[in-house]
Design a protein around this motif. Structure first.
Motif, mmCIF file in Angstrom:
data_model
loop_
_atom_site.group_PDB
_atom_site.id
_atom_site.type_symbol
_atom_site.label_atom_id
_atom_site.label_comp_id
_atom_site.label_asym_id
_atom_site.label_seq_id
_atom_site.Cartn_x
_atom_site.Cartn_y
_atom_site.Cartn_z
ATOM 1 N N LEU A 96 44.681 31.849 -27.374
ATOM 2 C CA LEU A 96 44.843 32.316 -25.995
ATOM 3 C C LEU A 96 46.056 31.616 -25.375
ATOM 4 N N PRO A 97 47.274 32.070 -25.709
ATOM 5 C CA PRO A 97 48.499 31.407 -25.237
ATOM 6 C C PRO A 97 48.869 31.809 -23.806
ATOM 7 N N VAL A 98 48.032 31.422 -22.867
ATOM 8 C CA VAL A 98 48.228 31.830 -21.470
ATOM 9 C C VAL A 98 49.469 31.194 -20.867
ATOM 10 N N PHE A 99 49.656 29.904 -21.112
ATOM 11 C CA PHE A 99 50.668 29.148 -20.382
ATOM 12 C C PHE A 99 52.001 29.094 -21.123
ATOM 13 N N ASN A 100 52.981 29.862 -20.637
ATOM 14 C CA ASN A 100 54.355 29.663 -21.067
ATOM 15 C C ASN A 100 54.975 28.609 -20.145
ATOM 16 N N GLU A 101 56.237 28.263 -20.371
ATOM 17 C CA GLU A 101 56.858 27.196 -19.580
ATOM 18 C C GLU A 101 56.918 27.545 -18.094
ATOM 19 N N GLU A 102 57.175 28.813 -17.788
ATOM 20 C CA GLU A 102 57.241 29.216 -16.382
ATOM 21 C C GLU A 102 55.896 29.009 -15.693
ATOM 22 N N LEU A 103 54.812 29.389 -16.360
ATOM 23 C CA LEU A 103 53.493 29.272 -15.749
ATOM 24 C C LEU A 103 53.040 27.815 -15.678
ATOM 25 N N ILE A 104 53.427 27.022 -16.658
ATOM 26 C CA ILE A 104 53.138 25.585 -16.591
ATOM 27 C C ILE A 104 53.807 24.987 -15.361
#
Length: 227
Positions: free
Chosen positions: A191-199
Motif C-alpha cells: 500500500l504505497p500511499v505516501f510519495n514524497e509530496e504527500l510525506i
C-alpha cells in the motif's frame, strides 16, 4: 420569553463561533464568555441551554468533522476518474491540508489522556474510519493500483497510525520520522500511499498545528475552562 423557533440554527451558530475561536485562540484559551462575545446577541444561559460546557461543544465539532470525513470517503468511492490508490492519497491530502480538520484534531487530542475517550477513539479508528479506507483499498485491488494481500489490516494500520501515532507525536520534530516510518511499513505490505509530496504535506500539516503530546501539560479545572 418566546421559544426559539429554530434551535438547530442557534446550535449551528454556536458551533461555528466556537470553531472560529478554537482555531484562532486554541481550546484551552477560549472561555464560554468568549463564545458569548463572538456571537453578540446570545446570552451565556442560551448557550448553556444547548451545551453544558465547551467540552460538549468540542465533542459536537469533532462529530461534525468525522461526518465530513466519512462523506469524503463515500464521495471518492463513487469517482471513476481515480484509481483506488489515488483515492486514498486524496483522502490523506485533504485531511492534512484542511486547517479546520487539523485544528479540531489538535484540540481534541488533549482528551486522549482520558482512558474512556482514548478507548472510544481507538475503536472508531479501527472500525468506522478503517472501513472507509478498506473500501478504497478494495477499489485499488480491483483496478490493480494496490497489490496488498492484507487490505483489511492495511486499512486499520493506516487509520490508527495516521490519526494517533503521527498526529499525536510528542514533538513537531517527531512528525517526519514517524510519517516516513508509516510510509515504509505500508509500502512493504503493498500500500504505497505516501510519495514524497504527500510525506511533505503530512509533515507540514501536523507540524503547523503543533500537535500536543499524548501526555499534555496539566490544564485548568472544568470550572476554570467554562468560566
Amino acid at each position: 420569553m418566546a421559544r426559539n423557533a429554530h434551535p438547530e440554527v442557534t446550535r449551528r451558530r454556536i458551533l461555528d463561533a466556537a470553531q472560529k475561536l478554537f482555531s484562532e485562540k486554541g481550546f484551552e484559551h477560549t472561555s464560554m464568555q468568549d463564545i458569548v462575545n463572538e456571537l453578540g446577541n446570545l446570552s451565556k444561559g442560551a448557550i448553556y441551554h444547548h451545551f453544558p460546557g465547551k467540552e460538549a461543544i468540542l465533542e459536537e465539532l469533532t462529530h461534525r468533522d468525522w461526518e465530513a470525513s466519512h462523506g469524503l470517503l463515500d464521495e471518492l468511492h463513487q469517482r471513476t476518474d481515480l484509481t483506488g490508490l489515488e483515492k486514498i492519497r486524496e483522502v490523506v491530502r485533504r485531511s492534512v491540508t484542511n486547517e479546520t480538520h487539523l485544528n479540531i484534531q489538535r484540540d481534541a487530542a488533549q482528551f486522549l489522556e482520558d482512558p474512556t475517550t482514548l478507548a472510544h477513539n481507538l475503536q472508531s479508528w479501527q472500525t468506522t474510519v478503517a472501513n472507509g479506507f478498506h473500501t478504497l483499498i478494495m477499489d485499488g485491488v480491483e483496478d490493480g493500483s494496490i497489490t496488498t494481500e492484507y487490505p483489511r489490516e492495511a486499512a486499520i494500520l493506516l487509520s490508527l497510525l495516521l490519526n494517533y501515532w503521527v498526529a499525536c507525536a510528542p514533538t513537531a520534530a517527531d512528525t517526519e520520522p514517524r510519517t516516513r516510518c508509516v510510509a515504509t511499513m505500508l509500502a512493504a505490505i503493498g500500500l504505497p500511499v505516501f510519495n514524497e509530496e504527500l510525506i511533505d504535506l503530512t509533515v507540514r500539516g501536523f507540524q503547523a498545528i503543533n500537535a500536543p503530546s499524548f501526555y499534555p501539560e496539566p490544564h485548568d479545572t472544568a470550572d476554570d475552562r467554562n468560566r
